[in-house]
Write a protein that holds these residues in place. Structure first.
Motif, PDB file in Angstrom:
ATOM      1  N   GLY A 106       0.882  -1.068   0.065  1.00  0.00           N
ATOM      2  CA  GLY A 106       0.173  -0.026  -0.057  1.00  0.00           C
ATOM      3  C   GLY A 106       0.845   1.020   0.095  1.00  0.00           C
ATOM      4  N   GLN A 107       1.966   1.156  -0.642  1.00  0.00           N
ATOM      5  CA  GLN A 107       2.617   2.200  -0.715  1.00  0.00           C
ATOM      6  C   GLN A 107       2.658   3.187  -2.073  1.00  0.00           C
ATOM      7  OE1 GLN A 107       5.075   3.117   2.059  1.00  0.00           O
ATOM      8  NE2 GLN A 107       4.353   1.289   2.946  1.00  0.00           N
ATOM      9  N   LEU A 108       1.651   4.018  -1.581  1.00  0.00           N
ATOM     10  CA  LEU A 108       1.007   4.914  -2.897  1.00  0.00           C
ATOM     11  C   LEU A 108       2.039   5.842  -3.186  1.00  0.00           C
ATOM     12  CD1 LEU A 108      -1.308   5.881  -4.238  1.00  0.00           C
ATOM     13  CD2 LEU A 108      -2.010   7.565  -2.724  1.00  0.00           C
ATOM     14  N   ALA A 109       2.999   6.589  -2.561  1.00  0.00           N
ATOM     15  CA  ALA A 109       3.858   7.533  -3.168  1.00  0.00           C
ATOM     16  C   ALA A 109       4.839   6.806  -3.838  1.00  0.00           C
ATOM     17  CB  ALA A 109       4.601   8.072  -1.990  1.00  0.00           C
ATOM     18  N   VAL A 110       5.434   5.535  -3.497  1.00  0.00           N
ATOM     19  CA  VAL A 110       6.224   4.714  -4.370  1.00  0.00           C
ATOM     20  C   VAL A 110       5.935   4.176  -5.414  1.00  0.00           C
ATOM     21  CG1 VAL A 110       7.864   2.687  -4.290  1.00  0.00           C
ATOM     22  CG2 VAL A 110       7.401   4.160  -2.218  1.00  0.00           C
ATOM     23  N   VAL A 111       4.504   3.748  -5.522  1.00  0.00           N
ATOM     24  CA  VAL A 111       3.673   3.515  -6.681  1.00  0.00           C
ATOM     25  C   VAL A 111       3.730   4.470  -7.794  1.00  0.00           C
ATOM     26  CG1 VAL A 111       1.605   2.729  -7.723  1.00  0.00           C
ATOM     27  CG2 VAL A 111       2.495   1.378  -5.737  1.00  0.00           C
ATOM     28  N   GLU A 112       3.492   5.718  -7.161  1.00  0.00           N
ATOM     29  CA  GLU A 112       3.134   6.798  -8.081  1.00  0.00           C
ATOM     30  C   GLU A 112       4.440   7.118  -8.787  1.00  0.00           C
ATOM     31  OE1 GLU A 112      -0.479   9.300  -6.290  1.00  0.00           O
ATOM     32  OE2 GLU A 112       1.250   9.414  -5.287  1.00  0.00           O
ATOM     33  N   VAL A 121      -5.114   4.340  -8.571  1.00  0.00           N
ATOM     34  CA  VAL A 121      -3.877   4.732  -9.218  1.00  0.00           C
ATOM     35  C   VAL A 121      -3.591   3.930 -10.384  1.00  0.00           C
ATOM     36  CG1 VAL A 121      -1.246   5.611  -9.242  1.00  0.00           C
ATOM     37  CG2 VAL A 121      -3.130   6.334  -7.459  1.00  0.00           C
ATOM     38  N   LEU A 122      -3.380   2.705 -10.072  1.00  0.00           N
ATOM     39  CA  LEU A 122      -3.190   1.733 -11.163  1.00  0.00           C
ATOM     40  C   LEU A 122      -4.183   1.639 -12.000  1.00  0.00           C
ATOM     41  CD1 LEU A 122      -1.818  -1.015  -9.004  1.00  0.00           C
ATOM     42  CD2 LEU A 122      -0.322   0.283 -10.385  1.00  0.00           C
TER      43      LEU A 122
END
Length: 102
Positions: free
Chosen positions: A6-12, A47-48
């Protein structure tokens, strides 16, 4: 791993890289969307799903899709978001012919 945790910032950040393969799977066929959906990480899933090349119905080895995984694990908010995607196949069955309703 970022999607799974759930690491949104890293995924982005990763999605900004020009060579990223958003549908890259592990040895069991699990994609970032699959693991984020299964773990209930709504923001990551959102985001995905915005990525133009996302394979929303891509299944892992047993035929389980992100929608199936989210449904099975009781992540109703993730299920709702997945159901809104224009390419979602709500009837895609697993290898055992199980569907999200059965």
């Amino acid at each position: 791993m970022a999607s799974s945790n759930g690491q949104l910032a890293v995924v982005e950040l990763l999605l900004k890289h020009e060579k990223i393969d958003i549908n890259q799977a592990d040895n069991d066929g699990r994609t970032s969307l699959f693991v984020a959906s299964g773990n209930g990480h709504l923001a990551v899933v959102e985001v995905l799903l915005k990525h133009e090349k996302i394979a929303v119905n891509r299944a892992e080895k047993s035929g389980c899709t992100p929608l199936f995984q989210a449904s099975q694990n009781g992540h109703s908010a993730v299920v709702q978001v997945l159901l809104k995607h224009e390419k979602i196949d709500v009837n895609q069955a697993k290898n055992t012919d199980d569907t999200i309703i059965r």
